[in-house]
Structure formats: C-alpha cells, structure tokens
Scaffold this active site. Structure first.
Site, PDB file in Angstrom:
ATOM      1  N   GLU A   1       0.827  -0.973  -0.066  1.00  7.25           N
ATOM      2  CA  GLU A   1       0.162   0.057   0.206  1.00  7.25           C
ATOM      3  C   GLU A   1       0.955   1.220  -0.103  1.00  7.25           C
ATOM      4  O   GLU A   1       1.877   1.134   0.439  1.00  7.25           O
ATOM      5  CB  GLU A   1      -0.809   0.063   1.226  1.00  7.25           C
ATOM      6  CG  GLU A   1      -1.817  -1.180   1.491  1.00  7.25           C
ATOM      7  CD  GLU A   1      -2.382  -1.199   3.215  1.00  7.25           C
ATOM      8  OE1 GLU A   1      -2.085  -0.426   3.723  1.00  7.25           O
ATOM      9  OE2 GLU A   1      -2.857  -2.341   3.165  1.00  7.25           O
TER      10      GLU A   1
ATOM     11  N   LYS B   1       2.082   4.682   1.613  1.00  9.57           N
ATOM     12  CA  LYS B   1       2.318   5.215   2.938  1.00  9.57           C
ATOM     13  C   LYS B   1       2.023   6.737   2.961  1.00  9.57           C
ATOM     14  O   LYS B   1       2.583   7.442   2.581  1.00  9.57           O
ATOM     15  CB  LYS B   1       3.718   5.114   3.591  1.00  9.57           C
ATOM     16  CG  LYS B   1       3.864   5.422   4.796  1.00  9.57           C
ATOM     17  CD  LYS B   1       5.262   5.260   5.298  1.00  9.57           C
ATOM     18  CE  LYS B   1       5.315   5.118   6.835  1.00  9.57           C
ATOM     19  NZ  LYS B   1       4.788   6.386   7.705  1.00  9.57           N
TER      20      LYS B   1
ATOM     21  N   ASP C   1       1.005  10.440   3.859  1.00 10.97           N
ATOM     22  CA  ASP C   1       1.459  11.045   4.700  1.00 10.97           C
ATOM     23  C   ASP C   1       0.485  12.161   5.380  1.00 10.97           C
ATOM     24  O   ASP C   1       0.404  13.224   5.043  1.00 10.97           O
ATOM     25  CB  ASP C   1       2.487  11.857   4.064  1.00 10.97           C
ATOM     26  CG  ASP C   1       3.658  12.651   4.916  1.00 10.97           C
ATOM     27  OD1 ASP C   1       3.568  12.371   6.194  1.00 10.97           O
ATOM     28  OD2 ASP C   1       4.257  13.575   4.590  1.00 10.97           O
TER      29      ASP C   1
ATOM     30  N   TYR D   1      -6.709   1.527   6.410  1.00  8.36           N
ATOM     31  CA  TYR D   1      -5.653   0.509   6.074  1.00  8.36           C
ATOM     32  C   TYR D   1      -5.634  -0.740   6.843  1.00  8.36           C
ATOM     33  O   TYR D   1      -4.660  -1.323   6.859  1.00  8.36           O
ATOM     34  CB  TYR D   1      -4.242   1.178   5.511  1.00  8.36           C
ATOM     35  CG  TYR D   1      -3.751   2.139   6.462  1.00  8.36           C
ATOM     36  CD1 TYR D   1      -3.627   1.689   7.980  1.00  8.36           C
ATOM     37  CD2 TYR D   1      -3.727   3.583   6.124  1.00  8.36           C
ATOM     38  CE1 TYR D   1      -3.248   2.721   8.861  1.00  8.36           C
ATOM     39  CE2 TYR D   1      -3.015   4.337   7.170  1.00  8.36           C
ATOM     40  CZ  TYR D   1      -3.195   3.824   8.438  1.00  8.36           C
ATOM     41  OH  TYR D   1      -2.597   4.901   9.209  1.00  8.36           O
TER      42      TYR D   1
ATOM     43  N   LYS E   1      10.748   3.896   3.023  1.00 12.66           N
ATOM     44  CA  LYS E   1      10.443   5.193   2.576  1.00 12.66           C
ATOM     45  C   LYS E   1      11.405   5.930   1.658  1.00 12.66           C
ATOM     46  O   LYS E   1      12.546   5.468   1.250  1.00 12.66           O
ATOM     47  CB  LYS E   1      11.142   5.996   3.925  1.00 12.66           C
ATOM     48  CG  LYS E   1      10.332   5.590   5.335  1.00 12.66           C
ATOM     49  CD  LYS E   1       9.291   6.600   5.621  1.00 12.66           C
ATOM     50  CE  LYS E   1       9.972   7.632   6.493  1.00 12.66           C
ATOM     51  NZ  LYS E   1       9.035   8.409   6.958  1.00 12.66           N
TER      52      LYS E   1
ATOM     53  N   CYS F   1      16.016  47.497   9.998  1.00  3.53           N
ATOM     54  CA  CYS F   1      14.964  47.436   8.771  1.00  3.53           C
ATOM     55  C   CYS F   1      15.331  48.175   7.718  1.00  3.53           C
ATOM     56  O   CYS F   1      15.936  49.158   7.598  1.00  3.53           O
ATOM     57  CB  CYS F   1      13.779  48.249   9.384  1.00  3.53           C
ATOM     58  SG  CYS F   1      12.370  47.828   8.252  1.00  3.53           S
TER      59      CYS F   1
ATOM     60  N   CYS G   1      13.203  51.197   6.898  1.00  2.00           N
ATOM     61  CA  CYS G   1      12.939  52.265   7.600  1.00  2.00           C
ATOM     62  C   CYS G   1      14.113  52.435   8.509  1.00  2.00           C
ATOM     63  O   CYS G   1      14.149  53.615   9.176  1.00  2.00           O
ATOM     64  CB  CYS G   1      11.672  52.220   8.265  1.00  2.00           C
ATOM     65  SG  CYS G   1      11.750  51.367   9.861  1.00  2.00           S
TER      66      CYS G   1
ATOM     67  N   CYS H   1      10.538  44.337  12.896  1.00  2.00           N
ATOM     68  CA  CYS H   1      11.242  45.983  13.015  1.00  2.00           C
ATOM     69  C   CYS H   1       9.825  46.355  13.864  1.00  2.00           C
ATOM     70  O   CYS H   1       8.714  46.434  13.806  1.00  2.00           O
ATOM     71  CB  CYS H   1      10.806  46.461  11.550  1.00  2.00           C
ATOM     72  SG  CYS H   1      10.684  47.965  11.482  1.00  2.00           S
TER      73      CYS H   1
ATOM     74  N   CYS I   1       7.017  52.351   9.465  1.00  2.00           N
ATOM     75  CA  CYS I   1       7.740  51.385   8.582  1.00  2.00           C
ATOM     76  C   CYS I   1       6.697  51.350   7.415  1.00  2.00           C
ATOM     77  O   CYS I   1       5.542  50.696   7.533  1.00  2.00           O
ATOM     78  CB  CYS I   1       8.147  49.993   9.361  1.00  2.00           C
ATOM     79  SG  CYS I   1       9.030  49.194   8.035  1.00  2.00           S
TER      80      CYS I   1
HETATM   81  S1  IVH Z   1      -0.247   0.295   8.966  1.00  2.84           S
HETATM   82  C1  IVH Z   1       0.362  -1.915  12.865  1.00  2.84           C
HETATM   83  N1  IVH Z   1      -0.808   1.287   6.578  1.00  2.84           N
HETATM   84  O1  IVH Z   1       2.534   5.185   8.812  1.00  2.84           O
HETATM   85  C2  IVH Z   1       0.401  -1.030  11.852  1.00  2.84           C
HETATM   86  N2  IVH Z   1       0.428   2.609   8.216  1.00  2.84           N
HETATM   87  O2  IVH Z   1       5.103   4.610  10.567  1.00  2.84           O
HETATM   88  C3  IVH Z   1      -0.372   0.050  11.607  1.00  2.84           C
HETATM   89  N3  IVH Z   1       0.687   4.772   7.729  1.00  2.84           N
HETATM   90  O3  IVH Z   1       1.261   5.279  12.357  1.00  2.84           O
HETATM   91  C4  IVH Z   1      -0.148   1.035  10.200  1.00  2.84           C
HETATM   92  N4  IVH Z   1       0.048   4.688   5.576  1.00  2.84           N
HETATM   93  O4  IVH Z   1       0.093   6.607  10.601  1.00  2.84           O
HETATM   94  C5  IVH Z   1      -0.225   1.201   7.762  1.00  2.84           C
HETATM   95  N5  IVH Z   1      -1.056   2.073   4.394  1.00  2.84           N
HETATM   96  C6  IVH Z   1      -0.611   2.220   5.572  1.00  2.84           C
HETATM   97  C7  IVH Z   1      -0.230   3.482   6.208  1.00  2.84           C
HETATM   98  C8  IVH Z   1       0.045   3.629   7.374  1.00  2.84           C
HETATM   99  C9  IVH Z   1       0.524   5.436   6.502  1.00  2.84           C
HETATM  100  C10 IVH Z   1       1.141   5.703   8.889  1.00  2.84           C
HETATM  101  C11 IVH Z   1       0.322   5.511  10.040  1.00  2.84           C
HETATM  102  C12 IVH Z   1       1.384   4.659  11.125  1.00  2.84           C
HETATM  103  C13 IVH Z   1       2.675   5.286  10.458  1.00  2.84           C
HETATM  104  C14 IVH Z   1       3.692   4.138  10.802  1.00  2.84           C
END
Ligand code: IVH
Length: 668
Positions: free
Chosen positions: A114, A116, A118, A226, A313, A407, A410, A425, A431
């Site tokens: 999946e 990740k 943000d 998720y 990452k 500044c 001024c 300032c 100013c």
């Molecule tokens: S699974 C026990 N799936 O990443 C595992 N986490 O670094 C539960 N996050 O706290 C997390 N996308 O906030 C999972 N597809 C994804 C995610 C995800 C983002 C975040 C989540 C977690 C953090 C961990």
C-alpha cells in the site's frame, strides 16, 4: 416527522456509502444537497428526533473546548522503516528465520503493498454498525477523542450498511489534506497576507484538533483506511479485510497490490516511486504487510511495531544549485523573513529560484556563505527549502551571510522577543511596508471588501502622502483619487462608492480588518459573537478573553495590547464617525413558546446537538432567561461535556437542579 427524519438519514447514508464504494451515485450533487437541507431543517425543528450519527453531522457546528484523552483498546503501533532494496530483502530473511518450518511448508507468503500516506493516523470505533468514537494516535496508548471533527469527513461512514456486521470493530487509517484543498487554503492565507501553512500533514493534524467542527468541515479533509481490528473477526487475510472495508463503504485507496514475492514488492516500489507524484495527496513511502493473518499472528508484535509489516521510505527529491543572495522581507506585522535567491533549477517538475530560510537560526544552522552550492528539497513542503550546503564547493574567503540588524525599509534597529524566533521591525507606525500592509489588509475581500481599491492603489495613495492609516481612506476626496496616475473619473468614483458601501460591512469583518495580531477571520468571528460590540471587547479583561471559546492566552494578550494603544482607540473613534459597524446585528429570536416562562438557566460545557449559542437562543425563544452565574435563585444548570468543576460544585451545594442536554429537550 420521525419517519421522515429516519427515511432521509437512511437514504443519505446509503447514497454516501454507494459513492465511496462505486465512485458513483444515483442522484446528482444538487439532489443530494436538497435531501440534506430538508433533514437539517427538520432536525432544527425537532432536535429531540436527531440521531447522533445523522448525515447532517458532516457540516459540523460542534465546539469542543477540550478534547478528552482516552485509552486505545489496541495500542496504535508504528512501523519500522527501510530505505534500500537490501534492507527490504533482509526483512524477508529475518522473518523467515522466525517462522517454524511447519508453518513455512503449509503457508504461502504473500505481501500486501500500500501507499504510506503522509497524514495523521486515526482509529474509528464502530459499535453495532454505528460510529461511536474517533481517536487520534496520541502516544499510541492514549489519544484524543475527536469524534465531532471526524464526522465532518464525508468518506468516513457514520453508519454501516450491510449484513453480518460485527458488534464491535475498529478501523484505522490516515486522515490527510488533499493537495488541492491544501493549496486552496494557502491561497486564502496568501490573499490575507497571513503566514502560509507549511505542509499538508501538519495542517491536517492541526485541523483535526480545531475546536470548531464547522471549520474542519469547510477545510475538506479526507481519509484512507488501511487496517481492520476486532475480536473474532471472520477474515483470514489482510486482503479479505480490506475488501470487506470497501464493501462497508470505507474509502480504501485503489493503489494497493497483492504481491507473491519480495521481487514483486520491489517492482511495485519502483513503479510507485514516481507514479505517487500524481496522487492527489502526499505519500512518503510504501507499506508492505504480510497478507496471511495466521502468519501475522505467528510473527506477532514488538513493543513498537508489528514484525509482519514494514515501511519503505522514499527519499525526498533534492537538487544542488548556487545561492546568489539573501533578501529580507518585512511583513504586515513587522516580522522579517529571510529569503534565499538561487540560480534557477528544476525540482520535482517546477523551476525553483527562491527558498524560505525561516529565520536567523536557520541561516546559522546552515552556516550560509555567499555563492554557496546548496541542496534544495521539496518534501511535503510547498515552499522549497535549503537542507544543506556542499562545503567542498565553497569559494575561498566568500563572506558569511549575516542577518540584518536594521530594517531595510525604515532603518529602525530590529528586535527579537526571547520566546520568538523571528526578528521584528518595531517601528509599527512608521515603517512603510507595515503601514501599507495594514491598509491593504483592511480593504481585503475577507475584511472590508472595498470595491475599486487594491493593493497598488494603497501604495500610490501612501506614496502621495494621502493616507497613513485605514481611517484616512474615508476622508479621501474624488479629486485626490483622480490626481493619482492610474485613476480616471470612473475608477475614482468606483473607489468612493466602494468606501461608502463598506460602512455596512458587519462588525466581525471590521474587527478582522483592524489587523490585530493573531486575530484572523475565525477568531474575529468568535470575538464579535461573544462580546457583541467593540466597547465590550475593549473593556474585556484577560480572564474574560481567555474564557471565550477558541481564544487562548496568546490571542488574548495581543487583543489587550492593541486596545491599550491610544492611537488605536482614536482610529476606532474615527471609523465610528464615518459610520462603520462596531456592534453585531442582534438576530431576531422568534418566539417559539412560553413553556420556560419564569425559569432561569445557566449553560456550561459543550453539547452534541446544539452549539452554546443555539442553546441560549432556544431558551430565550421559549420564554426562559439566561443568568450569568450559578446562584441560589437559579432553576437549572444545563451541563454539557467538560463543564467547569467549580460551577458543578456550586450548583450541587446550592441544590440547583443539574440537567443534561436531552433532559433540557424534554422540558421543551
Ligand atoms: S499500517 C500496525 N498502513 O504510518 C501497523 N500505516 O509509521 C499499522 N501509515 O502510524 C499501520 N500509511 O499513521 C499502515 N498504508 C498504511 C499507512 C500507514 C500511512 C502511517 C500510520 C502509522 C505510521 C507508521
């Protein structure tokens, strides 16, 4: 009425679920809105019939002064991170070693990949198919109950429709700021001359903790789910549970993929490293989960993270370029922002030539010298930033970048408050960019919204010596405007008309326009509603200000400081003499009944169905009276959540009847 309310609620829940399951709907947006409006109307007329999970919760309106800190039934863990192909393959070797041979022989290991996302992790608790509670991650053991705010996110189902729904389960996911909505929000900030929000993640997090859920609804957060948890759930794999979530109407990103080997996982990672840049939200990696629940339970968890999942990452994209010079901008509030001007360079699809340096500490941290080769990154931030310097390329004897002491506009010596990171300032009154900035803020669309005047006109008027404060605008004559270069008869008349019309602008906008530090438009609304007129606000003590919903000490101190400046008092007097609005228009409260005649009430805490104001109006509309404090004379104390303990104690001592919101509705 109950039948109609139930029918409308069910219909709207159904349409919502259908939309998130199939990305389509059998009705148009307009028809959907009509149904929602009808339900809203009925609920205001018959609040006792309103369901706590009504589809109308989406629009918000609840004020939460303090979020309750609550325990997670299952801790919210994090994930361990990997940054390279080697580390990823090592993870596989490691968990294989942990599994007994019998398990390896009888189970095939598949991976579920999946994005990740943000954003901000959230846990949603459902009981008997109803959303009961939404909790932030917090420290993993305890988080904040932000249910009212979560309910405004339209992809979070409030009620689950379907068969065999477990009596209790939790769904976890990530609340995020869709990039388009984030840009819209920042555009508004920019137009207002307010500081921009740094990145979508922090802003999503801050938004979820706003006290006013209507503002949360307005900003447009979204959510991807998720993870499904519970006791004795009938699913044997993560894939199965995700498919079930989709069927129940949860939003699951369609970017996931089941992979049969770690090589396939690597392939997925490579594809998404660039493809992710087209997603409508920020992501910072890939999450890889072992799909089979049996293997998951064999591997178990460490205290921090599951052994059956890992995050890969992505590195933020970074390029090198040359720092040409650092310039310093003076904002409306006098804050000095250093800006790096660089040789233009292509980064993540756009040409970059400026980067923010935030403040002096940042310049010192980087140890910047003129002509340095710098690395620029654009992570989750919209404004690129310099992350480091390539010292090996530094030109011998190149001068160090120094923060200015005076500044540039001024000449005033800059000041820095011990608790703040920015230099200021202090020459507020003299100013030029500060004076012009305040006037430009005053005429802004979200403040006085004066037709026919713009920022450039303010500049010219100031340069021509015709205005020094926003109050001076109202003394401008047609001929004075005409004397400006860009003005003809028609445009001069437009400006005069615009100014004339602006005296009708409501108090809360005028208050925002005054440009008191930290008083943005939402805060101005709250202050205006609470204090009703400028005199009350001017005379309010620090304690009174702080006890206003959403007003913290920082804002309160700034308001006090603004009103203690005599020149500001003169400004208000002058504006008053031109007829500007300095009190809110009292809304007509229509009489509903006399059932509360002769009864007195005090309201405390926060409520589910009503905002405090609505509750007050309801009491007055039904013949009751609101008292300012608990005394022996008081008939009822209407107690909401998180009410002050002292009021409760006093009411108990005096034998005052304490009633809940629903008991109050029964009185009606
Ligand atoms: S699974 C026990 N799936 O990443 C595992 N986490 O670094 C539960 N996050 O706290 C997390 N996308 O906030 C999972 N597809 C994804 C995610 C995800 C983002 C975040 C989540 C977690 C953090 C961990």
């Amino acid at each position: 009425m109950k039948e109609r309310i139930d029918f409308l609620s069910q219909k709207l829940h159904f349409l919502n679920a259908q939309y998130y399951q199939n990305s389509k709907s059998e009705v148009t947006d307009y028809q959907f809105d009509l149904l929602l409006k009808e339900l809203q109307l009925l609920e205001t007329q018959f609040p006792e019939l309103k369901n706590p999970n009504s589809p109308t919760e989406r629009v918000g309106g609840t004020i939460t002064k303090n979020f309750k800190n609550v325990n997670h039934r299952y801790p919210m863990l994090s994930l361990s991170n990997t940054y390279s192909k080697d580390e990823l393959f090592d993870w596989e070797n490691k968990f294989i070693k942990l599994l007994p041979t019998s398990v390896l022989e009888n189970h095939k290991i598949s991976f579920f990949c999946e994005q990740k996302f943000d954003g901000v992790a959230i846990s949603l608790i459902y009981e008997n198919g109803q959303l009961k509670q939404a909790i932030t991650r917090g420290d993993g053991q305890k988080g904040d109950d932000i249910t009212a705010n979560a309910k405004t996110i339209s992809s979070i189902p409030l009620v689950i429709i379907g068969d065999n729904i477990p009596p209790y389960f939790e769904v976890r996911g990530e609340v995020y700021f869709p990039l388009a909505n984030f840009e819209k929000l920042n555009k508004e900030q920019e137009e207002l001359g307010e500081q921009l929000y740094a990145n979508p993640r922090n802003t999503a997090s801050g938004t979820l903790k706003l006290q006013d859920s209507a503002e949360v609804a307005r900003r447009g957060l979204d959510c991807f789910m998720y993870y499904l948890l519970g006791e004795n759930l009938p699913f044997i794999s993560h894939e199965e549970s995700m498919k079930q979530l989709e069927k129940w109407g949860f939003q699951v990103s369609n970017t996931y993929q089941k992979c049969e080997s770690i090589e396939q996982v690597w392939n997925y990672i490579e594809i998404w490293e660039t493809k992710r840049l087209n997603l409508p939200l920020a992501t910072d990696g890939i999450v890889i989960k072992i799909d089979d629940f049996f293997i998951q339970s064999e591997l178990g968890l460490t205290s921090k993270s599951p052994r059956w999942a890992i995050a890969f990452k992505f590195k933020a994209e970074s390029v090198a370029t040359i720092l040409e010079k650092v310039t310093f901008q003076v904002g409306r509030t006098g804050a000095i922002t250093p800006v790096a001007n660089m040789k233009p360079v292509l980064l993540a699809g756009t040409t970059i030539k400026r980067a923010t340096l935030h403040n002096e500490d940042e310049i010192l941290r980087l140890d910047l010298h003129e002509g340095d080769t710098v690395f620029v990154e654009k992570g989750g931030e919209i404004i690129p930033k310099i992350t480091s310097v390539d010292i090996s390329k530094r030109v011998f004897n190149s001068p160090k970048i120094l923060f200015i002491k005076k500044c540039l506009e001024c000449g005033t010596e800059l000041e820095r408050k011990p608790e703040e990171s920015a230099w200021f300032c202090p020459n507020e009154k003299g100013c030029p960019p500060q004076i012009k900035g305040r006037i430009a803020h005053f005429i802004h669309r979200k403040a006085m919204n004066i037709d026919g005047l713009g920022e450039e006109t303010v500049d010219s008027l100031f340069e021509a010596g015709l205005i020094k404060t926003y109050a001076d605008l109202y003394e401008l004559s047609f001929n004075q405007l005409l004397s400006l270069e860009r003005f003809a008869e028609k445009s001069a008349q437009n400006a005069i008309d615009g100014l004339k019309k602006s005296v009708e602008i409501p108090f809360e906008k005028v208050l925002f326009g005054l440009g008191i530090k930290f008083v943005g438009s939402t805060v101005a609304d709250k202050l205006a509603k609470n204090f009703k007129n400028i005199e009350n606000l001017q005379n309010a003590s620090l304690e009174e200000l702080v006890s206003t919903p959403e007003i913290g000490e920082k804002i309160a101190l700034s308001v006090r400081a603004w009103f203690s400046d005599l020149e500001n008092i003169h400004l208000i007097e002058k504006l008053k003499s031109f007829g500007l609005q300095f009190k809110i228009e009292e809304k007509e409260i229509t009489n509903e009944s006399e059932v509360l005649k002769g009864l007195t009430f005090v309201i405390s805490g926060t409520f589910n169905t009503f905002s405090r104001e609505e509750l007050q109006d309801k009491i007055v509309a039904n013949g009751g009276k609101i008292l300012s404090g608990v005394s022996g004379k008081l008939n009822y104390l209407v107690a909401g959540e998180n009410m002050g303990p002292s009021k409760l104690e006093k009411a108990n001592k005096l034998g005052v009847k304490i009633i809940s919101e629903s008991e109050f509705l029964l009185l009606l």
